[in-house]
Design an enzyme around this catalytic site. Structure first.
Site, short mmCIF file in Angstrom:
data_model
loop_
_atom_site.label_atom_id
_atom_site.label_comp_id
_atom_site.label_asym_id
_atom_site.label_seq_id
_atom_site.Cartn_x
_atom_site.Cartn_y
_atom_site.Cartn_z
N ASP A 1 0.73 -1.03 0.09
CA ASP A 1 -0.25 -0.16 0.04
C ASP A 1 0.83 1.45 -0.18
O ASP A 1 2.05 1.06 0.44
CB ASP A 1 -0.98 0.01 1.33
N ASN B 1 1.45 3.55 -2.66
CA ASN B 1 2.28 4.13 -3.90
C ASN B 1 1.74 5.64 -4.36
O ASN B 1 2.31 6.18 -4.54
CB ASN B 1 1.68 3.16 -5.10
N GLY B 2 0.35 5.48 -4.19
CA GLY B 2 -0.33 6.91 -4.48
C GLY B 2 0.32 8.09 -3.72
O GLY B 2 0.63 9.08 -4.17
N HIS C 1 3.19 4.10 -8.67
CA HIS C 1 3.05 2.51 -8.93
C HIS C 1 4.29 1.98 -9.77
O HIS C 1 4.59 0.72 -9.42
CB HIS C 1 1.77 2.25 -9.72
N GLU D 1 -11.46 -5.52 -6.59
CA GLU D 1 -11.87 -3.91 -5.95
C GLU D 1 -11.35 -2.95 -6.72
O GLU D 1 -11.75 -1.96 -6.80
CB GLU D 1 -12.09 -3.82 -4.62
N ASN D 2 -9.85 -3.25 -7.41
CA ASN D 2 -9.07 -2.23 -8.14
C ASN D 2 -9.49 -1.86 -9.28
O ASN D 2 -9.20 -0.73 -9.92
CB ASN D 2 -7.95 -2.96 -7.93
N ARG E 1 1.84 -5.06 5.90
CA ARG E 1 1.28 -4.15 5.24
C ARG E 1 1.92 -2.88 5.50
O ARG E 1 2.22 -2.23 6.54
CB ARG E 1 -0.28 -4.02 5.82
N SER F 1 -8.08 -5.72 4.21
CA SER F 1 -8.54 -5.61 2.93
C SER F 1 -8.72 -6.86 1.89
O SER F 1 -8.26 -6.84 0.87
CB SER F 1 -7.37 -4.61 2.06
#
Ligand code: FPP
Length: 233
Positions: free
Chosen positions: A21, A23-24, A38, A68-69, A189, A197
């Site tokens: 988790d 990257n953004g 990413h 979900e992505n 994580r 998640s």
């Protein structure tokens, strides 16, 4: 459709799973577009693979793309898919590190499957091109969701039995996408979120969990060693 995957034999060493988790946020902090985060994430995954195999990790399972992505903006989804192609194309370095590629996720021919043909091809090719490696197994979860995996396993168990009361844990395990992988020993994580998640809910039943503030592109050897230390406690 059955993937050309030979059986995965047991290897000594722990099974580590990663939710990659942040990257953004990593990109945002640098004033870069999310896609750059990413890209940095894929590059760091290649580095983490090297570190993990040098530390004697037997199985590394990463959450590459969830069910979900798909709702993310189209351009971002396209970019993440192209990064999967890049990762699965790293055959030379995977072979140099004796790493074997594996994949879990919604089977390509099942209702609701959305994996484009070019990613399917990249997955098949990487599995075939690394099939004789005997070191760490790198499993990429792509179009993966744990509840879908568990529902499918439960449905298959029920369809095979005349008495649901006789269904065992072993029956469930044998119908998971990851049926050949051992339970997860350690879940990592990144990026300060302490959530699971919908990742490997069955497989992490007895896992240690390591949450770190580091973003995925910044996860390095010292942080991985801190996480691995949990296994000695
Ligand atoms: C989370 O970052 C990461 C993902 C959505 C998964 C994609 C992972 C990569 C592209 C890394 C490379 C991996 C492979 C298998 C090619 P985020 O966008 O949720 O970050 P944020 O929470 O900071 O917005």
């Amino acid at each position: 459709m059955v993937l050309p995957m030979n059986a995965i034999l047991p290897i000594p060493g722990p099974h580590v799973a990663c939710i990659m988790d942040g990257n953004g946020r990593w990109a945002k902090r640098r004033g870069l577009p999310r896609t750059e985060g990413h890209t940095a994430g894929e590059e760091n995954l290649a580095e983490v693979v090297r570190i993990a195999s040098s530390r004697g990790i037997a199985y590394l399972t990463v959450f590459g793309f969830s069910t979900e992505n798909w709702v993310r903006p189209k351009a971002e989804v396209r970019h993440i898919l192209s990064l999967h192609k890049r990762l699965f194309g790293r055959i030379q370095e995977l072979n140099e590190n004796n790493v074997r590629i594996n994949w879990i996720g919604r089977p390509f021919d099942e209702p609701g499957a959305r994996t484009p043909a070019f990613v399917q091809r990249a997955i098949r090719q990487a599995i075939a091109d690394t099939a004789t490696n005997t070191g760490m197994v790198l499993t990429v979860a792509f179009d993966y969701g744990s509840r879908a995996e568990l529902l499918r396993a439960a449905q298959r168990c029920i369809s095979e039995t005349s008495s649901t009361a006789s269904i065992t844990s072993e029956d469930m395990q044998s119908h998971l996408y990851s049926s050949e992988l051992p339970d997860v020993d350690l879940l990592i994580r990144t990026s300060g979120e302490s959530r699971i998640s919908n990742f490997l809910l069955w497989q992490i039943a007895r896992a240690k969990v390591y949450f770190t503030e580091r973003s995925w592109p910044d996860l390095d050897a010292s942080e991985i060693d801190k996480a691995l230390a949990l296994l000695r406690k």
